[in-house]
Design an enzyme around this catalytic site. Structure first.
Site: not given
Lengths: 477, 99
Positions: A400-401
């Site tokens: 994700n990040d």
């Protein structure tokens, strides 16, 4: 030659084996041999220590060695590769506690002998020995409970979310200051009663501090915490080495301490954050943080496994970008299967690994190695990014990040400045995700809203098995 | 032993550690960490001396024995698990035999 000299010569040999072992661990071709070499050094150090003239009773030593070996073998055999961060955290914790107990036992010895007899029998200086006993307890205690808490977080026994309250850091600093005062008192006081009170105080506080110190750190920052605790476990051993004036403990403990510091700094750099920021900011506690959400509009466009197959079937250049989600759903084997099918289909397959993907340094590499992905296919972030625009498809598996373009473009984003894998530059980006929630940082990922991104919802293992089945049906027909 | 000498050894070992680890590829970060973790179990040497010393205090023996058990788990578990991991890292040729 007397036995003390013989023991010290053997310790030098053990230190050499540790140094060579660590050096060889740094290269793929020699790593396994290096680990074995360092194990031989450890065996040598243990065997000659049994010859030490202070060692007079062997019953408990042998019992302890047998029990520890049995538990260690079982743990090492049984642990799943996806649980490796927990395992490393737990082993760290045991090492830290062992050092703490060595420091405590030495204090027990001083109380049993009395200072005069102790100094005559062993060497040392009361103030120095007192201070290093304090340091051993302090570092060992923090390492122990900090590791246990990290273990509980990683194993899902407690929530991975940061736990924060007002005045938390003030409380930790206050504890540290009380401990420092107790440590100085312990080293300088001539009164055995006062020393015992001071000792008890910093023993208890160190155990509490380890716990409260890891509490505010979120799950995604675990790579930093794990390598920092690793470093501390080495420093605890080195401190114990100062307590018993033992060279091999100092050298080996210090080597581990510095190597842990380097790994910690590499992890911080990979997130473009300072160590202080990771430890004290409680990143992700203020969920949302998206004042700019209005600035970036778009919609989430779902895709089915069948359509994913169609996209991948036409692709010539495919890159997989794994994250912690791959570990959670144990998808590494089906990912490897899909990669092989794509290669048979004529595509070139790579795996792009972000340095902080997962929960410990190198986590993704270990999982993919377990699934027999050859390590030549694993590409580091800096090598893959220039190639990204040539990629037909980027498949993001539970990351994700580390692929959020906001890190590069949105100055108000909490992760602004963190280097990312530029998945959004690929022609098509397929993101595998369990559901529509945000990741650990609580940030909406701009990548998911981009025009060329498709979302493949569901458990990564299940959805990828669907894609693999499509490929196999094609081959059969 | 001379305390200054111990500090001297510590300082040199710190610089050596930085030199040794500075350029390790990221693939090997986990094995490096668990391998060095096993080395931190060197505290077993202190644990053995504490468990075996005869100071007529049951406390020292109990603490020492517990330390021996924990440090042994750290050492044995650490080396074995590192070896298991490294055994899985394969080159392209050897990785293909499953096909």
């Amino acid at each position: 030659m007397n036995s003390a000299n013989l023991i010290n010569l053997a310790y030098i040999a053990a230190a050499i084996l540790f140094i060579l072992g660590l050096k060889m661990l740094g290269r793929q071709a020699t790593a396994r041999k290096g680990n074995a070499l360092s194990a031989v050094g450890m065996l040598l150090a243990i065997v000659v220590t049994l010859l030490d003239h202070h060692v007079v009773s062997y019953t408990w030593i042998v019992a302890g060695l047998i029990a520890g070996t049995a538990i260690g073998v079982v743990c090492a055999r049984a642990v799943k590769m996806t649980s490796m961060p927990e395992m490393v955290a737990l082993l760290n914790g045991f090492g830290g506690l062992a050092s703490l107990l060595v420091g405590w036992a030495e204090y027990g010895k001083i109380r049993a002998y009395g200072w005069d007899a102790y100094l005559a029998e062993f060497s040392g200086n009361p103030v120095f020995t007192g201070l290093v006993i304090f340091l051993t307890i302090l570092i060992g205690g923090i390492t122990f409970t900090g590791s246990v808490y990290a273990f509980a977080k990683l194993a899902g026994l407690v929530s991975g979310k940061p736990v924060r309250w007002a005045g938390q850091h003030t409380m930790n600093i206050a504890m540290l200051m009380v401990m420092a005062a107790a440590g100085v008192l312990f080293a300088l006081t001539g009164s055995p009663q006062l020393a015992l009170v001071a000792f008890t105080a910093f023993l208890v506080l160190s155990l509490i501090l380890g716990w409260t110190f890891v509490m505010p750190i979120g799950g995604g920052d675990m790579p930093v915490v794990i390598s920092l605790l690793n470093s501390l476990s080495g420093l605890a051993a080195a401190a114990a080495g100062f307590v018993i004036a033992n060279n091999v403990l100092i050298v080996a403990g210090c080597l581990v301490g510095t190597s842990g510091v380097i790994l910690t700094l590499i992890m911080c750099k990979a997130m473009n954050r300072t160590l202080v920021n990771v430890l004290f900011s409680g990143f992700g506690a203020d969920a949302g943080g998206g004042s700019t959400e209005g600035a970036f509009q778009g919609e989430l466009k779902p895709i089915s496994p069948e359509d994913t197959f169609a996209v991948l079937e036409a692709a010539r250049q495919v890159v997989f970008i794994p994250g912690y989600g791959m570990a959670v759903s144990q998808a590494q084997h089906v990912v490897r299967e899909l990669a092989e099918l794509l290669e048979q289909n004529g595509a070139e397959v790579r795996f792009a690994i972000h340095p902080v993907a997962g929960r410990m340094p190198g986590h993704m590499n270990v999982l993919l190695a377990e699934a027999s992905v050859p390590y030549e296919q694993l590409v580091e972030m800096d090598s893959i990014n220039p190639l990204m625009p040539q990629m037909d498809v980027a498949v993001v598996i539970g990351a994700n990040d580390v692929v959020n373009p906001a890190a590069a473009s949105d100055k108000s984003s909490p992760i602004y400045g963190m280097p990312i894998i530029k998945a959004h530059e690929a022609r098509t980006c397929i993101c595998l995700k369990r559901g529509k929630g945000t990741g650990f940082s609580g940030l909406e990922n701009q990548l998911f809203l981009m025009p060329n991104t498709r979302m493949l919802y569901g458990d990564a293992k299940g959805t990828l098995q669907g894609v693999v089945a499509e490929f196999k049906a094609l081959a059969a027909s | 032993m001379d305390l200054i000498l111990l500090l001297f050894i510590f300082t040199l070992a710190a610089f050596l550690g930085f030199e040794l680890i500075a350029k390790v590829p990221s693939q090997l970060h986990t094995p490096l960490m668990s391998g060095s973790n096993a080395i931190s179990g060197i505290t077993i040497v202190g644990a053995i001396i504490a468990a075996g010393v005869d100071d007529n205090s049951w406390l020292t023996t109990v603490l020492g024995t517990a330390a021996v058990v924990l440090a042994t788990i750290n050492v044995v578990g650490g080396y074995l698990v590192t070896d298991r991991m490294l055994g899985m890292f394969k080159k392209k040729d050897s990785g293909k035999e499953t096909k």
